[in-house]
Motif scaffolding. Structure first.
Motif, PDB file in Angstrom:
ATOM      1  N   ASN A 206       0.682  -1.412  -0.551  1.00  0.00           N
ATOM      2  CA  ASN A 206       0.103  -0.013  -0.363  1.00  0.00           C
ATOM      3  C   ASN A 206       0.567   1.500  -0.587  1.00  0.00           C
ATOM      4  OD1 ASN A 206      -1.593   2.380   0.713  1.00  0.00           O
ATOM      5  ND2 ASN A 206      -3.319   1.257   1.996  1.00  0.00           N
ATOM      6  N   TYR A 209       0.481   4.695   2.275  1.00  0.00           N
ATOM      7  CA  TYR A 209       1.360   4.404   3.185  1.00  0.00           C
ATOM      8  C   TYR A 209       3.058   5.380   3.151  1.00  0.00           C
ATOM      9  CZ  TYR A 209      -2.671   2.714   5.374  1.00  0.00           C
ATOM     10  OH  TYR A 209      -3.992   2.386   5.573  1.00  0.00           O
ATOM     11  N   TYR A 239      -1.455  -4.130  -5.590  1.00  0.00           N
ATOM     12  CA  TYR A 239      -2.443  -4.567  -4.549  1.00  0.00           C
ATOM     13  C   TYR A 239      -3.645  -3.963  -4.670  1.00  0.00           C
ATOM     14  CZ  TYR A 239      -2.098  -2.924   0.536  1.00  0.00           C
ATOM     15  OH  TYR A 239      -2.367  -3.810   2.120  1.00  0.00           O
ATOM     16  N   SER A 242      -6.327  -7.419   0.076  1.00  0.00           N
ATOM     17  CA  SER A 242      -6.584  -8.594  -0.071  1.00  0.00           C
ATOM     18  C   SER A 242      -5.622  -9.253  -0.063  1.00  0.00           C
ATOM     19  CB  SER A 242      -8.263  -8.454  -1.201  1.00  0.00           C
ATOM     20  OG  SER A 242      -8.433  -9.974  -0.682  1.00  0.00           O
ATOM     21  N   TYR A 259       3.814  -5.951   3.922  1.00  0.00           N
ATOM     22  CA  TYR A 259       3.241  -5.095   4.682  1.00  0.00           C
ATOM     23  C   TYR A 259       4.237  -4.818   5.939  1.00  0.00           C
ATOM     24  CZ  TYR A 259      -0.563  -2.449   6.237  1.00  0.00           C
ATOM     25  OH  TYR A 259      -1.825  -1.545   6.518  1.00  0.00           O
ATOM     26  N   LYS A 269       0.331  -4.870  10.372  1.00  0.00           N
ATOM     27  CA  LYS A 269      -0.699  -5.108  10.578  1.00  0.00           C
ATOM     28  C   LYS A 269      -0.935  -6.436  10.717  1.00  0.00           C
ATOM     29  CE  LYS A 269      -5.190  -4.070   8.134  1.00  0.00           C
ATOM     30  NZ  LYS A 269      -6.118  -3.592   7.032  1.00  0.00           N
ATOM     31  N   ARG A 271      -1.403 -10.505  11.529  1.00  0.00           N
ATOM     32  CA  ARG A 271      -1.447 -11.184  12.353  1.00  0.00           C
ATOM     33  C   ARG A 271      -0.662 -12.600  12.260  1.00  0.00           C
ATOM     34  NH1 ARG A 271      -6.259  -7.858  11.304  1.00  0.00           N
ATOM     35  NH2 ARG A 271      -6.838  -7.212  12.680  1.00  0.00           N
TER      36      ARG A 271
HETATM   37  P1  P6P Z   1      -4.330  -2.116   4.271  1.00  0.00           P
HETATM   38  C1  P6P Z   1      -7.041  -7.092   5.143  1.00  0.00           C
HETATM   39  O1  P6P Z   1      -7.953  -6.342   5.847  1.00  0.00           O
HETATM   40  C2  P6P Z   1      -5.742  -7.136   5.308  1.00  0.00           C
HETATM   41  O2  P6P Z   1      -5.558  -7.732   6.830  1.00  0.00           O
HETATM   42  C3  P6P Z   1      -4.863  -7.626   4.001  1.00  0.00           C
HETATM   43  O3  P6P Z   1      -5.585  -8.817   3.700  1.00  0.00           O
HETATM   44  C4  P6P Z   1      -4.857  -6.582   3.303  1.00  0.00           C
HETATM   45  O4  P6P Z   1      -3.551  -7.388   2.558  1.00  0.00           O
HETATM   46  C5  P6P Z   1      -4.779  -5.837   4.305  1.00  0.00           C
HETATM   47  O5  P6P Z   1      -5.511  -5.558   5.751  1.00  0.00           O
HETATM   48  C6  P6P Z   1      -4.696  -4.278   3.261  1.00  0.00           C
HETATM   49  O6  P6P Z   1      -4.473  -3.233   4.702  1.00  0.00           O
HETATM   50  O7  P6P Z   1      -4.361  -1.281   5.024  1.00  0.00           O
HETATM   51  O8  P6P Z   1      -3.422  -1.462   3.516  1.00  0.00           O
HETATM   52  O9  P6P Z   1      -6.031  -1.208   3.951  1.00  0.00           O
END
Ligand code: P6P
Length: 333
Positions: A206, A209, A239, A242, A259, A269, A271
């Motif tokens: 993403n 950020y 991206y 998901s 991530y 973010k 888990r």
């Molecule tokens: P952001 C969905 O909530 C998730 O856990 C992953 O599937 C996805 O890649 C990510 O978070 C998206 O997070 O912060 O880019 O919206």
């Protein structure tokens, strides 16, 4: 055409130590996936869109379909009588299956990952991770059963609800993919022993950020965007938001999903237990790599059920590149 059920039985004969119970367990997940598939494909028609008005332990709005998927998978798993308990993104604590104290397995899951995408008709997924319990059967499971490192996984996989619904899993003997045929109600083998292509050229992060990323990640993103024909750079940026959908595409075409830790998520973010570990098991079984930027994900010792981790997963050479930039640029910002 070979169904998932036939394939598992066939493979079970290849591994005499395998028990019919693991077959029954993966069949339970298959059943849950069929029910979730059915309701996701009606999402626009019935009252399962939107938020439930309830927050999960992470303080995130639980989508109605999150809770629906969680309940369906829990009941399918409990009904088999071999799973002693589960941990789930949608459950504050681990859940003991009363009356199944003899169950040999525990399952950790993200019932519907990326569910915020449901309302905009974007692919979502189910992620699952299976362990033998380590406490004695005949007693209720304890937190210890869920705090095992990812190297101890017996099986792991995901269901991606996209243009088609696919179940992809491993029991440590390669990664195998099955496509759901709703007209038959069957998952049929579509690819056996999936591996990452030799070289990846897609990066999934993403970039909104960017300013919050560690310096090593910022340097890696610029590296992806430089011209270098020999290494197929600049890479393509894809991206979906998901994890399961991004991972699945990168597994087929080659690539890396990132991530990192950010100001908002200092430990990342995703888990560790029910997102990073199962995807890491699959990645390694497909010849790839999964890291927190410095350490092998599967060797991290869990401390809490919902703990998070920075996550870099995909082609080994691409994950190696990220780790190199993180070593050379240890500054956080
Ligand atoms: P952001 C969905 O909530 C998730 O856990 C992953 O599937 C996805 O890649 C990510 O978070 C998206 O997070 O912060 O880019 O919206």
């Amino acid at each position: 055409m070979k169904t998932l059920g036939e394939f598992i039985v066939e493979k079970q004969h290849d591994f005499p130590h395998a028990t019919g119970e693991l077959t029954a367990l993966i069949s339970a997940i298959k059943l849950g996936a069929k029910v979730i598939h059915r309701d996701i494909n009606k999402a626009g028609l019935v009252d399962i869109l939107g938020t439930s008005g309830v927050e999960n332990i992470q303080g995130e709005q639980q989508m109605k379909l999150d809770l629906f998927a969680n309940e369906k998978l829990k009941s399918a798993l409990k009904a088999r009588g071999i799973v002693a308990g589960i941990a789930s993104e949608e459950e504050d604590e681990f859940v003991i299956f009363e009356g199944v104290e003899d169950g040999k397995y525990v399952v950790l899951m993200d019932p519907l990952d990326g569910s915020s995408n449901i309302d905009v008709n974007v692919s979502v997924g189910t992620i699952f991770s299976i362990y033998h319990r380590i406490t004695p059967t005949g007693t209720p499971v304890t937190e210890e059963d869920f705090m095992q490192p990812g190297t101890q996984q017996v099986a792991a996989g995901y269901v991606v609800y996209g243009s088609s619904t696919m179940l992809v899993y491993t029991t440590g003997h390669g990664v195998h993919a099955f496509t759901y045929d709703p007209s038959l109600g069957l998952f049929c083998l579509s690819q056996e022993r999936m591996t990452f292509p030799p070289q990846g050229s897609t990066y999934s992060i993403n970039e909104g950020y960017y300013s919050r990323f560690p310096k090593g990640v910022k340097r890696y993103i610029k590296f992806c965007q430089e011209d270098d024909e020999a290494s197929r750079r600049p890479y393509t940026s894809r991206y979906i938001g998901s994890l399961v959908a991004d991972f699945h595409r990168n597994l087929l075409k080659g690539g890396i999903y990132l991530y990192p830790s950010t100001a908002q998520y200092p430990n990342g973010k995703l888990r560790l237990l029910y997102e990073c570990n199962p995807m890491a098991f699959l990645a390694e079984q497909a010849g790839g790599k999964a890291s927190d930027g410095a350490n092998r994900i599967l060797e991290l010792k869990p401390q809490t059920i919902h703990q998070r981790s920075p996550f870099f997963v995909g082609n080994t050479s691409m994950v190696d590149d990220v780790e190199r930039f993180m070593r050379e640029n240890p500054e956080q910002a």
